[in-house]
Design a protein around this motif. Structure first.
Motif, PDB file in Angstrom:
ATOM      1  N   CYS A  86       0.824  -1.217   0.000  1.00 27.70           N
ATOM      2  CA  CYS A  86       0.000   0.000   0.000  1.00 27.70           C
ATOM      3  C   CYS A  86       0.854   1.260   0.000  1.00 27.70           C
ATOM      4  CB  CYS A  86      -0.978  -0.010   1.169  1.00 27.70           C
ATOM      5  SG  CYS A  86      -0.243  -0.099   2.809  1.00 27.70           S
ATOM      6  N   ASN A  87       1.931   1.301   0.802  1.00 31.35           N
ATOM      7  CA  ASN A  87       2.838   2.451   0.770  1.00 31.35           C
ATOM      8  C   ASN A  87       3.516   2.570  -0.582  1.00 31.35           C
ATOM      9  OD1 ASN A  87       2.729   3.517   3.491  1.00 31.35           O
ATOM     10  ND2 ASN A  87       3.699   1.640   4.152  1.00 31.35           N
ATOM     11  N   GLY A  88       3.854   1.404  -1.157  1.00 27.42           N
ATOM     12  CA  GLY A  88       4.488   1.406  -2.466  1.00 27.42           C
ATOM     13  C   GLY A  88       3.606   2.049  -3.513  1.00 27.42           C
ATOM     14  N   PHE A  89       2.305   1.742  -3.472  1.00 25.24           N
ATOM     15  CA  PHE A  89       1.394   2.342  -4.445  1.00 25.24           C
ATOM     16  C   PHE A  89       1.267   3.844  -4.230  1.00 25.24           C
ATOM     17  CE2 PHE A  89      -2.705   4.060  -5.626  1.00 25.24           C
ATOM     18  CZ  PHE A  89      -2.696   3.798  -6.989  1.00 25.24           C
ATOM     19  N   VAL A  90       0.954   4.252  -2.993  1.00 25.70           N
ATOM     20  CA  VAL A  90       0.717   5.675  -2.726  1.00 25.70           C
ATOM     21  C   VAL A  90       1.990   6.483  -2.996  1.00 25.70           C
ATOM     22  CG1 VAL A  90       0.211   7.372  -0.929  1.00 25.70           C
ATOM     23  CG2 VAL A  90      -1.189   5.314  -1.125  1.00 25.70           C
ATOM     24  N   GLY A  91       3.134   5.991  -2.527  1.00 24.07           N
ATOM     25  CA  GLY A  91       4.380   6.723  -2.727  1.00 24.07           C
ATOM     26  C   GLY A  91       4.775   6.813  -4.191  1.00 24.07           C
TER      27      GLY A  91
END
Length: 286
Positions: free
Chosen positions: A158-163
């Motif tokens: 999820c952090n990978g997508f948002v970032g």
């Protein structure tokens, strides 16, 4: 002291565009040329990323993926006393491999690493068979086989997508490695009226983070279409897009509730309504 004013500008790339970019990877195919040379085939291999991969053991970990990363770091290619690292011929750095195999890779990094992996599986299968009998047992003899078997070792958290979306959109103050805990300290929205498209919602329990693609009002209620990357449920996981999730205020300042719509979030992460903090990231005016 109040935070500085937010630059209300449209992003270069919307959250939904970013979902589509991950789901429509085009992997260059490289073939063995004469001698030690490599040749790139003009047409690429379509690869739909639909898997979640997270380095956090709480969410499944990435132990096998990191083993593959270590293996791919040091494979050499060519004749002579000191053949070069094969990954260097694909212009792949160690950081690229780390990002891709811990759920943080950009689309371009994923395309490059998948191209490299495709070549290794075809041209140097013994390099993987020793360390990854599971790949052999699953009949993975081409990179496309990984696509048909759930991506096995390639995914996005999820952090990978948002970032990744934030970097591609032009908001340069965060990266795919920024944690969920980092976000709630940045310009928290305080009222329903303040929430806009392109904000980011971080779960209050620090378990997940999503991007608000579109925020709108209908029938006196506030709704959001949301882009995110989640765990697998059936055949669906990784980057995905869903619509019409209601946002409601609570009796706590800066805390809201997001309710899943009838279409629903992936139940692995978002089966019921969740408390969130909503962060302004500078992209809320088209």
């Amino acid at each position: 002291m109040p935070p500085p004013p937010i630059a209300e500008t449209a992003p270069r790339l919307s959250p939904r565009d970013m979902v589509n970019r991950f789901r429509r990877l085009l992997v260059p195919q490289v073939m063995r040329g004469s001698g030690d040379t490599l040749l790139c085939v003009p047409s690429g291999i379509p690869f739909e990323l639909n898997n979640y991969l997270c380095n956090n053991a709480q969410f499944g970990g990435a132990v096998e993926a990191l083993k593959l990363k270590d293996q791919l770091l040091n494979i050499t290619w060519g004749s002579g006393a000191h053949p070069p690292k094969l990954r260097s011929l694909f212009n792949i750095s160690g950081i690229d491999l780390v990002n891709v195999f811990t759920g943080k890779g950009t689309p371009a990094q994923m395309e490059s690493v998948l191209s490299y992996l495709d070549f290794v599986i075809r041209e140097k299968p013994q390099a993987l068979q020793r360390s990854f009998p599971k790949l052999v047992a699953q009949g993975i003899t081409l990179m496309q086989d990984m696509a048909e078997r759930g991506k096995v070792l390639i995914g996005l958290d999820c952090n990978g997508f948002v970032g990744n979306w934030q970097m591609a959109a032009g908001y340069l103050r965060c990266t795919p490695n920024d944690s969920i805990q980092w976000w709630p300290n940045k310009r928290v929205r305080q009222s329903l009226a303040d929430i806009h498209s392109y904000d980011v919602a971080a779960f209050a329990n620090h378990m997940h983070i999503v991007a608000l693609h579109r925020v709108y009002e209908e029938g006196g209620k506030k709704y959001a279409d949301i882009a995110q990357s989640t765990g697998r449920q059936g055949s669906t996981g990784g980057p995905q897009f869903s619509q019409a999730h209601e946002i409601r205020a609570t009796n706590q300042n800066g805390i809201f509730v997001i309710r899943p719509s009838s279409a629903g979030f992936n139940p692995v992460v978002f089966g019921t309504e969740k408390q969130v903090r909503i962060l302004a990231t500078g992209f809320n005016s088209m």
